[in-house]
Design an enzyme around this catalytic site. Structure first.
Site, mmCIF file in Angstrom:
data_model
loop_
_atom_site.group_PDB
_atom_site.id
_atom_site.type_symbol
_atom_site.label_atom_id
_atom_site.label_comp_id
_atom_site.label_asym_id
_atom_site.label_seq_id
_atom_site.Cartn_x
_atom_site.Cartn_y
_atom_site.Cartn_z
ATOM 1 N N HIS A 135 0.070 61.246 21.638
ATOM 2 C CA HIS A 135 -0.109 62.697 21.702
ATOM 3 C C HIS A 135 -1.583 63.067 21.510
ATOM 4 C CE1 HIS A 135 1.215 66.945 20.876
ATOM 5 N NE2 HIS A 135 0.060 66.945 20.211
ATOM 6 N N GLU A 136 -2.178 62.555 20.451
ATOM 7 C CA GLU A 136 -3.569 62.920 20.168
ATOM 8 C C GLU A 136 -4.512 62.370 21.231
ATOM 9 O OE1 GLU A 136 -4.108 65.191 18.174
ATOM 10 O OE2 GLU A 136 -2.155 65.168 17.181
ATOM 11 N N HIS B 49 -4.716 64.801 24.054
ATOM 12 C CA HIS B 49 -5.724 65.831 23.792
ATOM 13 C C HIS B 49 -7.125 65.289 24.094
ATOM 14 C CE1 HIS B 49 -3.350 69.046 22.112
ATOM 15 N NE2 HIS B 49 -2.922 68.351 21.073
ATOM 16 N N HIS C 88 -7.998 65.323 27.683
ATOM 17 C CA HIS C 88 -8.296 66.682 28.133
ATOM 18 C C HIS C 88 -9.777 66.995 27.896
ATOM 19 C CE1 HIS C 88 -6.412 71.023 28.292
ATOM 20 N NE2 HIS C 88 -7.189 70.775 29.324
#
Length: 671
Positions: A462-463, A466, A469
């Protein structure tokens, strides 16, 4: 001596020179860069030339480069490796930064230049990105109160300053409560726990013997595996009491004052309440749209949870316990049921989910999707546990990625992604980002591999979503770079990246046994994936309850007693008695440590409507690494930051925005 924060950073890739920074350097550097920014903004406001995009908007974008550099370096270390000195600095910096922001927003000459450009925007012949930055700049000033005058403007500045102080104090109180509690484990209490948890408890306690702390990576598995109901209760009550233990670290009054000030700020800006103001610029648009989402999720989730609770209560009684199922029982009996129904447990899975191998897996997935290459580098970092990597593509430098994965008392709880520097091309530069992922996984004994639960591995992915992105951002202006997007869109890339953890070929390559090196057996993998949605009633209820409370706190008048209002709201939605909110008010850092997720905790669910649909785009091709779909994802989502409205970006990638049914189906809650 020269302050290393103010001298040129002659470090690899311009990383902060943490090996030379002392805590005494931060305040002089902060004062210097804020003073420099004030001079730059004054020059923009006093420019005798007519306003243009270049001499006003572009100049403003570049005016606070020093603030970004110094405070980016500070807040990275302050959150991940706190000390009393750094906590004191945080308390001092909050009003300083707030005063600077209020001064900029309140500069009438500056706003007049921005407003003039906005009113004449059709004649400026701006490219789409520049037009977007002009719109966002004007909107940011207006929404911050640039049109207020006199007493109203002064009051807005006071509110902003006070909220920044309250948010800092809320975080520090929470860290103090988490760091100040441990529960020693006797040999009898330690013996039934899985080997990995025993090792983590010993490591956490050091010379004092094995302990359970309030780090999620320790307390959750303890609640899953400890057969000692009294100890489970003790651990659970301490965990859920963070921020409401009385004394100096109690957050209840802070939460109440924060809600009052947010309401007052919204009304000064002409809105009925804070939620109406906050949601105006999000994908959801208004509180009612959020309510509809949350209640569409709540009803099937609650029904699933209540059905599970009946099963767990029978298991509780079979163990000889009287009375109803309690919140400290749920995880224990859910884990026992998972073992029975799916024939797996974390003790079996964890040896195959080594931290280093999961890091390699995340890097490998990013390589296959986006062509990035990763090499570990030596660099001055703020803590020995942190590791730095250069990210390249086709031989070209893209970013530096820093991973700081282990829990420690000086680190605030949770997991997050931040930047020390964002991507941009302002002023003809080619600035690439410095990106940091922080997690709180249990650190093993020296020489032992770090082992993760499947949820831990999901957090790591998940991290890193990010981080991608940020690292793949390709825009000109820093204010729209990377994750500078609507709050209910920002979780899409992170939640989408989690899906690749469940791709069998990824697991076959990287889920290898810590001792034998053997790949995870196919049968075990199938059981693990089959159990991926196990206990989703519980997970969805605890998350959605928090989102409902957050939203309603910010709709209408601020509650005089947030704890009473929290209880009323949970009663209204018929919260299952054996499930607690994921984040009760006194430790709801997402909402009260700053404004980021205030009236916005629903955004995880909003983004989840899209992430399952986005991964379906890959499934439809028959290849989870389909290069054309990956190129579209990067071109329309990951590289574009906030250069267009979030809905436009998503529809350009996928064709349409999905409904809540995609979310329910993904969680196994659809009828």
């Amino acid at each position: 001596m020269t302050n290393p924060l103010l001298a040129p950073w002659d470090t690899p890739f311009g990383l902060p020179p943490y090996d030379r920074i002392e805590d005494d350097h931060w305040m002089p550097a902060a004062e210097a860069v804020i003073a420099e920014a004030r001079v730059a903004v004054e020059a923009i406001a006093a420019n005798p030339e007519p306003p243009s995009f270049d001499n006003t908007i572009a100049a403003l974008e570049m005016s606070d480069e020093g603030i970004g550099r110094v405070f980016g370096a500070f807040y990275a270390v302050a959150s991940a490796d706190s000390t009393p000195a750094r906590q004191s600095l945080q308390r001092d910096f909050a009003p300083m930064l707030s005063a600077y922001t209020s001064w900029v927003i309140g500069n009438r000459a500056l706003f007049e230049r921005i407003d003039t450009l906005w009113q004449s925007r059709e004649t400026l012949d701006l490219d789409p990105e520049a037009a977007r930055v002009l719109m966002l700049t004007h909107r940011r000033f207006v929404r911050a109160g640039a049109r207020l005058e006199g007493a109203q403007a002064e009051r807005m500045a006071e509110i902003r300053a006070r909220l920044s102080v309250l948010g800092t104090q809320f975080s520090q109180n929470l860290l103090a409560d988490e760091a100040g509690w441990t529960m020693p484990l006797s040999p009898e209490a330690l013996a039934p726990l899985p080997a990995g948890l025993r090792s983590a408890a010993k490591s956490a306690g050091g010379e004092n013997g094995p302990v359970i702390t309030l780090s999620r990576s320790l307390v959750v598995p303890f609640l899953q595996y400890s057969p000692d109901r009294a100890l489970r209760k003790k651990a659970f009550e301490a965990w859920t009491a963070r921020g409401m233990n009385g004394g100096e670290t109690d957050n209840r009054a802070i939460a109440a004052e924060t809600l009052r000030l947010r309401e007052e700020r919204a009304k000064l800006l002409g809105h009925d309440d804070y939620a109406a103001w906050k949601l105006e610029t999000e994908m959801a648009g208004d509180p009612q749209s959020v309510r509809e989402l949350l209640h569409a999720v709540w009803d099937p989730a609650r029904a699933a949870a209540e059905a599970d609770a009946e099963i767990y209560e029978e298991m509780l009684r079979a163990d000889g316990h009287e009375g109803p199922l309690e919140p400290w029982d749920w995880r224990y009996y859910a884990e026992a049921r998972r073992r029975a129904e799916h024939e797996i447990d974390d003790g079996t899975l964890k040896p195959y989910l080594q931290l280093d191998r999961m890091i390699e897996a995340a890097f490998s997935v990013a390589h296959r999707l986006f062509g990035i290459e990763v090499r570990e580098i030596e660099a001055p970092l703020y803590h020995p546990d942190a590791r730095a990597f250069e990210i390249t593509r086709a031989g070209k430098h893209l970013a530096v990625f820093i991973g700081d994965w282990f829990a420690r008392p000086s680190k605030r709880s949770g997991a997050w992604c931040t930047t020390m520097r964002q991507q941009h091309r302002m002023g003809g530069q080619e600035v690439r980002p410095l990106v940091l992922n922080v997690c709180n996984f249990a650190k093993p004994d020296a020489g032992e591999p770090a082992l993760l639960s499947f949820d831990d591995a999901r957090t790591l992915f998940h991290e890193f979503g990010h981080a991608l992105h940020q690292m793949l951002s390709d825009v000109t202006w820093e204010s729209i770079s990377g994750t500078s997007v609507a709050r209910d869109f920002v979780e899409l890339p992170s939640q989408l990246f989690e899906h690749w953890l469940e791709v069998p070929q990824v697991l076959r390559e990287f889920a290898t046994h810590a001792e034998t090196g053997a790949p995870m057996p196919e049968a075990l993998m199938e059981k693990m994936l089959a159990a991926a949605n196990f206990d989703q009633g519980f997970a969805t209820v605890e998350q959605t309850a928090s989102a409902i409370v957050d939203l309603e706190f910010h709709c209408g008048p601020a509650p005089a007693d947030p704890m009473q209002r929290q209880a009323e709201l949970l009663e209204e939605i018929r919260m299952p008695r054996a499930i607690a909110m994921r984040h009760a008010t006194p430790h709801f850092a997402h909402v009260f440590s700053g404004d980021g997720y205030a009236a916005g905790y629903y955004s995880y669910l909003w983004s989840e409507m899209m992430d399952a649909d986005a991964f379906e785009a890959f499934r439809e091709t028959g290849d989870p690494f389909d290069p054309d779909t990956a190129r579209r994802l990067e071109a329309h989502v990951l590289s574009r930051g906030g250069s267009e409205e979030a809905g436009v970006l998503y529809e350009r990638f996928r064709g349409a925005t999905p409904s809540v049914e995609a979310l329910l189906k993904g969680r196994g809650l659809a009828a």
